[in-house]
Scaffold this motif. Structure first.
Motif, PDB file in Angstrom:
ATOM      1  N   GLU A  42     110.868  -9.966 -57.845  1.00 28.08           N
ATOM      2  CA  GLU A  42     110.745  -9.424 -59.204  1.00 28.08           C
ATOM      3  C   GLU A  42     111.060  -7.923 -59.210  1.00 28.08           C
ATOM      4  N   LEU A  43     110.539  -7.214 -58.219  1.00 27.34           N
ATOM      5  CA  LEU A  43     110.817  -5.780 -58.129  1.00 27.34           C
ATOM      6  C   LEU A  43     112.305  -5.527 -57.909  1.00 27.34           C
ATOM      7  N   GLN A  44     112.896  -6.298 -57.019  1.00 27.22           N
ATOM      8  CA  GLN A  44     114.331  -6.137 -56.754  1.00 27.22           C
ATOM      9  C   GLN A  44     115.147  -6.410 -58.017  1.00 27.22           C
ATOM     10  N   ALA A  45     114.776  -7.471 -58.731  1.00 26.64           N
ATOM     11  CA  ALA A  45     115.501  -7.816 -59.957  1.00 26.64           C
ATOM     12  C   ALA A  45     115.359  -6.716 -61.006  1.00 26.64           C
ATOM     13  N   TYR A  48     113.586  -1.848 -58.930  1.00 15.85           N
ATOM     14  CA  TYR A  48     112.547  -0.964 -58.387  1.00 15.85           C
ATOM     15  C   TYR A  48     112.659  -0.832 -56.872  1.00 15.85           C
ATOM     16  N   ASP A  49     112.117   0.249 -56.370  1.00 14.21           N
ATOM     17  CA  ASP A  49     112.005   0.446 -54.933  1.00 14.21           C
ATOM     18  C   ASP A  49     110.918  -0.508 -54.425  1.00 14.21           C
ATOM     19  N   CYS A  50     111.292  -1.399 -53.561  1.00  7.52           N
ATOM     20  CA  CYS A  50     110.328  -2.423 -53.126  1.00  7.52           C
ATOM     21  C   CYS A  50     110.045  -2.332 -51.623  1.00  7.52           C
ATOM     22  N   ARG A  51     110.306  -1.192 -51.034  1.00  8.65           N
ATOM     23  CA  ARG A  51     110.090  -1.054 -49.591  1.00  8.65           C
ATOM     24  C   ARG A  51     108.635  -1.296 -49.191  1.00  8.65           C
ATOM     25  N   GLN A  52     107.702  -0.765 -49.969  1.00 12.98           N
ATOM     26  CA  GLN A  52     106.287  -0.969 -49.642  1.00 12.98           C
ATOM     27  C   GLN A  52     105.888  -2.434 -49.799  1.00 12.98           C
ATOM     28  N   ALA A  53     106.408  -3.079 -50.825  1.00 12.63           N
ATOM     29  CA  ALA A  53     106.108  -4.498 -51.041  1.00 12.63           C
ATOM     30  C   ALA A  53     106.693  -5.343 -49.912  1.00 12.63           C
ATOM     31  N   GLU A  54     107.886  -4.975 -49.456  1.00  7.85           N
ATOM     32  CA  GLU A  54     108.505  -5.685 -48.335  1.00  7.85           C
ATOM     33  C   GLU A  54     107.704  -5.478 -47.053  1.00  7.85           C
TER      34      GLU A  54
END
Length: 92
Positions: A42-45, A48-54
């Motif tokens: 969802e963040l990628q779509a 958004y920066d999703c490095r922390q979520a990854e």
């Protein structure tokens, strides 16, 4: 001093309970990983920066590996105690 049959039986029941809890924890952990992976998508779509979520996904996966290792140790202990409690294999 060797543990009594009663003590070994109690230990076996305790370990069997721990195994059930480990199974439940692992299943819940897998669900958490799936939910977090959904959030990453969802963040990628959304751009958004999703490095922390990854990173969280990776940490959750590492935790699951350790839980599975712990589960293996519990199974080994259950098998050992089962042999102590009932050393004669059943006749089939």
């Amino acid at each position: 001093m060797a543990a009594s049959l009663t003590e070994r039986t109690r230990q076996l029941r305790d370990e069997q309970r721990l195994l059930k809890k480990a199974d439940l924890d692992i299943e819940e952990g897998l669900q958490r990983v799936r939910r977090q992976e959904d959030r990453v998508r969802e963040l990628q779509a959304g751009g958004y920066d999703c490095r922390q979520a990854e990173r969280l996904v990776e940490l959750l996966k590492q935790t699951l590996v350790e839980w599975e290792r712990h589960r293996t140790l519990i199974i080994q202990r259950v098998n050992y105690l089962q042999e102590e409690v009932d050393p004669v294999p059943p006749i089939t």
